[in-house]
Design a protein around this motif. Structure first.
Motif, mmCIF file in Angstrom:
data_model
loop_
_atom_site.group_PDB
_atom_site.id
_atom_site.type_symbol
_atom_site.label_atom_id
_atom_site.label_comp_id
_atom_site.label_asym_id
_atom_site.label_seq_id
_atom_site.Cartn_x
_atom_site.Cartn_y
_atom_site.Cartn_z
ATOM 1 N N LEU A 2 43.852 42.751 46.247
ATOM 2 C CA LEU A 2 42.302 42.214 45.988
ATOM 3 C C LEU A 2 41.226 43.013 46.342
ATOM 4 N N GLU A 3 40.558 43.793 45.228
ATOM 5 C CA GLU A 3 39.507 44.691 45.780
ATOM 6 C C GLU A 3 38.369 44.573 45.046
ATOM 7 N N VAL B 105 34.485 35.382 42.548
ATOM 8 C CA VAL B 105 35.265 34.216 42.705
ATOM 9 C C VAL B 105 36.334 34.093 41.627
ATOM 10 N N ASP B 106 36.335 34.757 40.552
ATOM 11 C CA ASP B 106 37.259 34.781 39.579
ATOM 12 C C ASP B 106 38.480 35.607 40.100
ATOM 13 N N GLN B 107 38.029 36.696 40.782
ATOM 14 C CA GLN B 107 39.257 37.335 41.191
ATOM 15 C C GLN B 107 40.092 36.549 42.379
ATOM 16 N N ALA C 239 33.698 41.886 51.353
ATOM 17 C CA ALA C 239 33.007 42.058 50.161
ATOM 18 C C ALA C 239 32.882 40.771 49.361
ATOM 19 N N MET C 240 33.701 39.670 49.667
ATOM 20 C CA MET C 240 33.937 38.483 49.195
ATOM 21 C C MET C 240 32.218 37.781 48.921
ATOM 22 N N ASN C 241 31.784 37.323 48.052
ATOM 23 C CA ASN C 241 30.814 36.365 48.233
ATOM 24 C C ASN C 241 31.038 35.208 48.469
ATOM 25 N N LEU C 242 30.101 34.171 48.804
ATOM 26 C CA LEU C 242 30.317 33.000 49.409
ATOM 27 C C LEU C 242 31.264 32.203 48.735
ATOM 28 N N LEU D 35 39.178 31.207 48.754
ATOM 29 C CA LEU D 35 40.040 31.534 49.406
ATOM 30 C C LEU D 35 40.712 30.756 50.328
ATOM 31 N N LEU D 36 39.791 29.934 51.058
ATOM 32 C CA LEU D 36 40.126 29.357 52.389
ATOM 33 C C LEU D 36 41.458 28.185 52.224
#
Length: 328
Positions: free
Chosen positions: A77-78, A88-90, A117-120, A126-127
């Motif tokens: 995941l990048e 979020v879709d990624q 790099a993940m937005n909020l 991912l949690l």
């Protein structure tokens, strides 16, 4: 197979030698020290069907599939574009991968870089996977700025610091990586890269030493009133804004340090020592503090990819810089 860097030997034994692996690791440290290579090496070891000691065998079906980029139990995941956020879709696609059964009847391994790099929304998505990954899944998160990660992300991972190698080890490695360059050039590159040897190699390829020399010469001409701020700003078109703001922030900090301590050994690199000392002697401390504060604010905007007018921003910087010498 990912390169094994000599400064990672002890860390590799600690990670790969574990009898039982955590469900998530956070590998964090400065840019340019080989965290991605370490993560890829561990990923290969975790997916290998016939590991040899601490390393993947490189010959089994899993190793061949991984080398070809077609391993069905591996997910990377990048950001979709450089310097863009992970959306979020990624992450939802990653979550769907995690809940599936491993196709080769072994582990599933996920690599996320850079985790910050993940937005909020992406981080929150991912949690659940970090807390309760399905089956035998290991998530490897790489972070260059762990302070930007949600505390809930960090708390669900085994945090593994990846420190800078020693200066001696970095210089020895650079001597092999850049045999055409002199020892002096290696030292200068390593200093410009804040001690990160891989970043030093990239800087050499990008001509950063030559760009630094151009900037230093321009600053000296500016202070001698041999060039105007607007002319100088336009002459720096080839120099990346993050580099420029890193250097000016560093010089402002060195001025303040010298004003407070009078320590001539702490004036930074040789190319700007006399200039830094001159400005520290001639500039009022409140003025230095003010420009440092401004520089830090603008640097955050630059790093955050704000829509800035480059020439006007540099002109504003250089006008303030030129006005530093004055009544104390």
């Amino acid at each position: 197979m990912a390169e094994a860097y000599p400064w990672q030997a002890g860390l590799w034994q600690q990670l790969a030698g574990r009898a039982q692996h955590a469900h998530a690791y956070l590998l964090h440290g400065p840019v340019g020290i080989g965290k991605r290579a370490l993560a890829e090496r561990l990923m290969a070891r975790l997916l290998c069907q016939q590991p040899q000691g601490l390393d993947a065998c490189g010959h089994c079906k899993a190793c061949h599939l991984l080398a070809a980029g077609t391993h069905p139990d591996n997910f990377i995941l990048e950001p979709e574009e450089a310097d863009k956020p992970i959306k979020v879709d990624q992450v939802r696609e990653l979550v769907n991968f995690v809940v599936q059964t491993a196709q080769l009847a072994g582990r599933k391994v996920v690599l996320v870089e850079p985790a910050e790099a993940m937005n909020l929304n992406a981080a929150n998505a991912l949690l659940k996977s970090l807390e309760e990954p399905s089956g035998d899944t290991v998530l490897l998160l790489i972070s260059h700025q762990p302070s930007r990660l949600l505390p809930t992300i960090k708390s669900r991972c085994v945090q593994q610091a990846c420190p800078l190698p020693s200066e001696a080890m970095s210089l020895a490695w650079l001597a092999q990586a850049l045999p055409e360059s002199s020892e002096q050039e290696h030292s200068e590159l390593l200093c410009l890269a804040a001690g990160s040897p891989l970043a030093a190699v990239r800087m050499q390829a990008q001509g950063v030493r030559e760009q630094r020399a151009q900037v230093v010469e321009g600053v000296k001409k500016l202070l001698k009133q041999q060039i105007s701020p607007s002319q100088l700003a336009e002459s720096w078109n080839a120099v990346a804004l993050p580099l420029l703001f890193d250097w000016f922030c560093d010089w402002a900090q060195l001025m303040l340090r010298y004003q407070l301590t009078g320590d001539e050994q702490g004036l930074g690199q040789a190319d700007m020592r006399k200039v830094v000392q001159y400005l520290a002697d001639k500039a009022a401390q409140p003025k230095v503090l003010k420009i440092q504060d401004w520089l830090l604010q603008q640097r955050q905007k630059v790093i955050g990819k704000a829509n800035l007018n480059r020439v006007l921003l540099l002109e504003a910087l250089l006008v303030q810089w030129a006005s530093l010498p004055g009544p104390r």
